[in-house]
Design an enzyme around this catalytic site. Structure first.
Site, PDB file in Angstrom:
ATOM      1  N   LEU A  74      -9.321   0.986  10.349  1.00  0.00           N
ATOM      2  CA  LEU A  74     -10.616   1.659  10.223  1.00  0.00           C
ATOM      3  C   LEU A  74     -10.992   1.990   8.771  1.00  0.00           C
ATOM      4  CD1 LEU A  74     -13.067   2.983  11.534  1.00  0.00           C
ATOM      5  CD2 LEU A  74     -11.669   5.025  11.973  1.00  0.00           C
TER       6      LEU A  74
ATOM      7  N   LYS B 160       8.873  -2.903  15.396  1.00  0.00           N
ATOM      8  CA  LYS B 160       9.219  -1.548  14.916  1.00  0.00           C
ATOM      9  C   LYS B 160      10.211  -0.905  15.885  1.00  0.00           C
ATOM     10  CE  LYS B 160       6.733  -1.257  11.158  1.00  0.00           C
ATOM     11  NZ  LYS B 160       7.386  -1.326   9.843  1.00  0.00           N
TER      12      LYS B 160
ATOM     13  N   GLY C  69      -5.793  -2.499  23.765  1.00  0.00           N
ATOM     14  CA  GLY C  69      -4.548  -1.951  23.214  1.00  0.00           C
ATOM     15  C   GLY C  69      -4.697  -0.585  22.572  1.00  0.00           C
TER      16      GLY C  69
ATOM     17  N   ARG D  19     -11.481  -1.695  21.924  1.00  0.00           N
ATOM     18  CA  ARG D  19     -10.579  -2.737  21.442  1.00  0.00           C
ATOM     19  C   ARG D  19      -9.329  -2.714  22.335  1.00  0.00           C
ATOM     20  NH1 ARG D  19      -8.320  -2.242  15.311  1.00  0.00           N
ATOM     21  NH2 ARG D  19      -7.252  -0.453  16.239  1.00  0.00           N
TER      22      ARG D  19
ATOM     23  N   TYR E  94       4.021  -6.851  16.694  1.00  0.00           N
ATOM     24  CA  TYR E  94       4.249  -5.996  15.523  1.00  0.00           C
ATOM     25  C   TYR E  94       4.909  -4.679  15.948  1.00  0.00           C
ATOM     26  CZ  TYR E  94       3.119  -2.073  12.523  1.00  0.00           C
ATOM     27  OH  TYR E  94       3.212  -0.905  11.810  1.00  0.00           O
TER      28      TYR E  94
ATOM     29  N   TYR F 286       0.826  -1.220   0.000  1.00  0.00           N
ATOM     30  CA  TYR F 286       0.000   0.000   0.000  1.00  0.00           C
ATOM     31  C   TYR F 286       0.860   1.269   0.000  1.00  0.00           C
ATOM     32  CZ  TYR F 286      -3.350   3.383   2.057  1.00  0.00           C
ATOM     33  OH  TYR F 286      -4.123   4.481   2.343  1.00  0.00           O
TER      34      TYR F 286
ATOM     35  N   TYR G   2       5.228   6.848  10.826  1.00  0.00           N
ATOM     36  CA  TYR G   2       3.953   7.167  10.190  1.00  0.00           C
ATOM     37  C   TYR G   2       2.846   7.204  11.226  1.00  0.00           C
ATOM     38  CZ  TYR G   2       6.449   4.806   6.322  1.00  0.00           C
ATOM     39  OH  TYR G   2       7.364   4.369   5.402  1.00  0.00           O
ATOM     40  N   PHE G   3       1.910   8.122  11.027  1.00  0.00           N
ATOM     41  CA  PHE G   3       0.667   8.076  11.789  1.00  0.00           C
ATOM     42  C   PHE G   3      -0.299   7.192  10.988  1.00  0.00           C
ATOM     43  CE2 PHE G   3       1.373  10.305  15.732  1.00  0.00           C
ATOM     44  CZ  PHE G   3       2.726  10.582  15.556  1.00  0.00           C
ATOM     45  N   ASN G   4      -1.545   7.531  10.803  1.00  0.00           N
ATOM     46  CA  ASN G   4      -2.457   6.558  10.176  1.00  0.00           C
ATOM     47  C   ASN G   4      -2.672   6.852   8.693  1.00  0.00           C
ATOM     48  OD1 ASN G   4      -2.843   6.443  13.091  1.00  0.00           O
ATOM     49  ND2 ASN G   4      -4.529   5.058  12.655  1.00  0.00           N
TER      50      ASN G   4
ATOM     51  N   SER H 291       6.749   3.605  12.757  1.00  0.00           N
ATOM     52  CA  SER H 291       5.344   3.829  13.060  1.00  0.00           C
ATOM     53  C   SER H 291       5.216   4.625  14.352  1.00  0.00           C
ATOM     54  CB  SER H 291       4.656   2.471  13.244  1.00  0.00           C
ATOM     55  OG  SER H 291       3.388   2.632  13.841  1.00  0.00           O
ATOM     56  N   ALA H 292       4.146   5.391  14.445  1.00  0.00           N
ATOM     57  CA  ALA H 292       3.833   6.111  15.686  1.00  0.00           C
ATOM     58  C   ALA H 292       3.618   5.129  16.832  1.00  0.00           C
ATOM     59  CB  ALA H 292       2.581   6.954  15.487  1.00  0.00           C
TER      60      ALA H 292
HETATM   61  C1  UD1 Z   1      -3.071   0.389  14.171  1.00  0.00           C
HETATM   62  C2  UD1 Z   1      -2.003  -0.215  15.038  1.00  0.00           C
HETATM   63  C3  UD1 Z   1      -0.683   0.432  14.705  1.00  0.00           C
HETATM   64  C4  UD1 Z   1      -0.392   0.328  13.224  1.00  0.00           C
HETATM   65  C5  UD1 Z   1      -1.534   0.941  12.436  1.00  0.00           C
HETATM   66  C6  UD1 Z   1      -1.341   0.799  10.937  1.00  0.00           C
HETATM   67  C7  UD1 Z   1      -3.057  -0.892  17.148  1.00  0.00           C
HETATM   68  C8  UD1 Z   1      -3.154  -0.655  18.618  1.00  0.00           C
HETATM   69  N1  UD1 Z   1      -2.303  -0.052  16.440  1.00  0.00           N
HETATM   70  O1  UD1 Z   1      -3.212   1.761  14.536  1.00  0.00           O
HETATM   71  O2  UD1 Z   1       0.317  -0.203  15.458  1.00  0.00           O
HETATM   72  O3  UD1 Z   1       0.818   0.979  12.929  1.00  0.00           O
HETATM   73  O4  UD1 Z   1      -2.748   0.308  12.805  1.00  0.00           O
HETATM   74  O5  UD1 Z   1      -1.538  -0.515  10.525  1.00  0.00           O
HETATM   75  O6  UD1 Z   1      -3.663  -1.794  16.630  1.00  0.00           O
HETATM   76  N2  UD1 Z   1     -11.606   1.336  14.807  1.00  0.00           N
HETATM   77  C9  UD1 Z   1     -12.948   1.078  14.944  1.00  0.00           C
HETATM   78  N3  UD1 Z   1     -13.502   0.053  14.223  1.00  0.00           N
HETATM   79  C10 UD1 Z   1     -12.757  -0.722  13.385  1.00  0.00           C
HETATM   80  C11 UD1 Z   1     -11.366  -0.458  13.252  1.00  0.00           C
HETATM   81  C12 UD1 Z   1     -10.835   0.562  13.993  1.00  0.00           C
HETATM   82  O7  UD1 Z   1     -13.642   1.756  15.694  1.00  0.00           O
HETATM   83  O8  UD1 Z   1     -13.304  -1.650  12.777  1.00  0.00           O
HETATM   84  C13 UD1 Z   1     -11.001   2.454  15.547  1.00  0.00           C
HETATM   85  C14 UD1 Z   1      -9.917   2.011  16.512  1.00  0.00           C
HETATM   86  O9  UD1 Z   1     -10.438   1.728  17.771  1.00  0.00           O
HETATM   87  C15 UD1 Z   1      -9.020   3.249  16.512  1.00  0.00           C
HETATM   88  C16 UD1 Z   1      -9.212   3.870  15.132  1.00  0.00           C
HETATM   89  O10 UD1 Z   1     -10.402   3.296  14.617  1.00  0.00           O
HETATM   90  O11 UD1 Z   1      -9.496   4.157  17.459  1.00  0.00           O
HETATM   91  C17 UD1 Z   1      -8.075   3.595  14.202  1.00  0.00           C
HETATM   92  O12 UD1 Z   1      -7.819   2.192  14.194  1.00  0.00           O
HETATM   93  P1  UD1 Z   1      -6.801   1.518  13.161  1.00  0.00           P
HETATM   94  O13 UD1 Z   1      -7.125   1.955  11.784  1.00  0.00           O
HETATM   95  O14 UD1 Z   1      -6.769   0.064  13.444  1.00  0.00           O
HETATM   96  O15 UD1 Z   1      -5.400   2.204  13.514  1.00  0.00           O
HETATM   97  P2  UD1 Z   1      -4.626   2.298  14.930  1.00  0.00           P
HETATM   98  O16 UD1 Z   1      -5.215   1.422  15.942  1.00  0.00           O
HETATM   99  O17 UD1 Z   1      -4.464   3.734  15.247  1.00  0.00           O
END
Ligand code: UD1
Length: 341
Positions: free
Chosen positions: A204, A157, A298, A296, A153, A15, A181-183, A128-129
């Site tokens: 997400l 990092k 963590g 969730r 994972y 990606y 990286y952030f998200n 990664s952040a």
């Molecule tokens: C996650 C990883 C991080 C990784 C990044 C990129 C964790 C704790 N962190 O970041 O190490 O570098 O992905 O791959 O897993 N959410 C929902 N519903 C969903 C999916 C997510 O509500 O179905 C929320 C989560 O609770 C979070 C936010 O969306 O608050 C972002 O989630 P996600 O996209 O998985 O990223 P991170 O958790 O920030």
């Protein structure tokens, strides 16, 4: 100053890697892709050709395979490496810790060994952040301490950053950029490449886009009782094309022989889960049904990047908005409801 032209991109079919390959070509660099396709599709190469008009050299293989890497380094004059290749699923890393440690650490060690042998001294690492662990404050700055990851994972990092740091300490002639990286979200505006996770997405945005095309019935929002304005978690979502541009700026930095440097790549702006859902609906006109569920394990309530250092030293500033990201992610998924299949 050293000239950087040819760039080996490990994980270049993935990606972030594939979007970075486009940015490299647009800025006059010559990328060479190495990828074992463990988590990506050969179709990416065709799409990259349509977008860039270029035949990009591609070698299928694993970065832990030293002989394979040595062959590529011997037959090409490589000036720098961008190391994206690695396993990246948080949940899977808890189930398969040995695979994650073996693959992610071994690839970095092998790459550094081969680079040392061949005299290639510039590398960018995909960090990664997640290395900050649970933030003590936001925004997170590069001076903040490395934390404790909540999963293997994240620990890989942290350990890889440590390997690079210890290596740089004794190899002062090496230039290493650790990019945190952030998200990343969004996709190339052509809709030809984007995020294509295998199986049900963990992150997400790919979850939202699969709800948008009707592949999944509804989104589950993990927790609305966090200490944030609307109760849902806050993250710093950065368009993948902005992230890709950040790598090109980091390469320019490496050409100035800075030694080891560390930069956050984010927008500096936090967006909650609910805000992202609403932005998506507004940008695309697609309704995203959701239910609220438990937190969730963590997850942290809030994180976003301090961006001053990257802005000052790299000239990096994210340009695309959250609406651009939503529209681009949606376009990619609508055009490719089954990803690259
Ligand atoms: C996650 C990883 C991080 C990784 C990044 C990129 C964790 C704790 N962190 O970041 O190490 O570098 O992905 O791959 O897993 N959410 C929902 N519903 C969903 C999916 C997510 O509500 O179905 C929320 C989560 O609770 C979070 C936010 O969306 O608050 C972002 O989630 P996600 O996209 O998985 O990223 P991170 O958790 O920030």
């Amino acid at each position: 100053m050293s000239e950087i032209k040819t760039v080996l991109v490990t994980g270049g079919m993935g990606y972030i890697g594939s979007h970075t390959v486009i940015a490299l070509i647009e800025q006059g660099y010559q990328p060479i892709i190495v990828d074992d396709l463990a988590n990506s599709s050969p179709e990416v190469l065709n799409r990259l050709k349509i977008i860039t008009g270029k035949d990009i050299p591609f070698f299928k293989g694993n970065v832990c395979d030293k002989a394979f890497l040595e062959k590529i380094f011997s037959s090409h004059k490589i000036d720098a490496v961008i190391h994206f290749a690695g396993f990246k699923a948080v949940g899977e890393s808890v189930e398969k810790p040995l695979e994650y440690y073996r693959n992610n650490l071994d690839s970095t060690l092998t790459l550094l060994e081969v680079m040392t042998e061949k005299g290639v001294k510039n590398i960018i690492f995909s960090s990664s952040a997640t290395v900050y662990g649970t933030p003590v404050h936001v925004p997170l700055t590069e001076e903040d301490p490395i934390g404790t990851a909540t999963n293997p994972y994240g620990t890989t990092k942290i350990m890889q950053e440590k390997i690079f740091t210890d290596y740089a300490f004794v190899h002062k002639d090496f230039n290493i950029a650790l990019l945190r990286y952030f998200n990343p979200i969004g996709a190339h505006p052509s809709g030809l490449i984007g995020e294509a996770p295998y199986g049900t997405p963990n992150n997400l945005m790919p979850y939202i886009t699969q709800v948008a095309v009707g592949k999944l019935p509804r989104l589950t929002v993990f927790g609305n009782d966090y200490p944030t304005p609307d109760g849902t978690c806050i993250r710093d979502y950065i368009h993948v094309c902005d992230l890709a541009d950040g790598h090109v700026l980091a390469l320019k930095k490496l050409a100035q022989n800075p030694g080891l440097v560390i930069y956050n790549l984010g927008t500096g702006k936090g967006t909650s889960v609910m805000e992202l859902i609403h932005a998506y609906e507004k940008a695309t006109g697609v309704k995203i049904p959701y239910v609220i569920a438990a937190r969730r394990p963590g997850d942290v309530a809030e994180n976003y990047a301090g961006t001053l250092k990257a802005e000052k030293e790299l000239g990096f500033k994210a340009k695309r908005t959250i609406f651009d990201s939503c529209a681009d992610s949606n376009r990619w998924q609508q055009k490719n409801p089954k990803g690259y299949n």
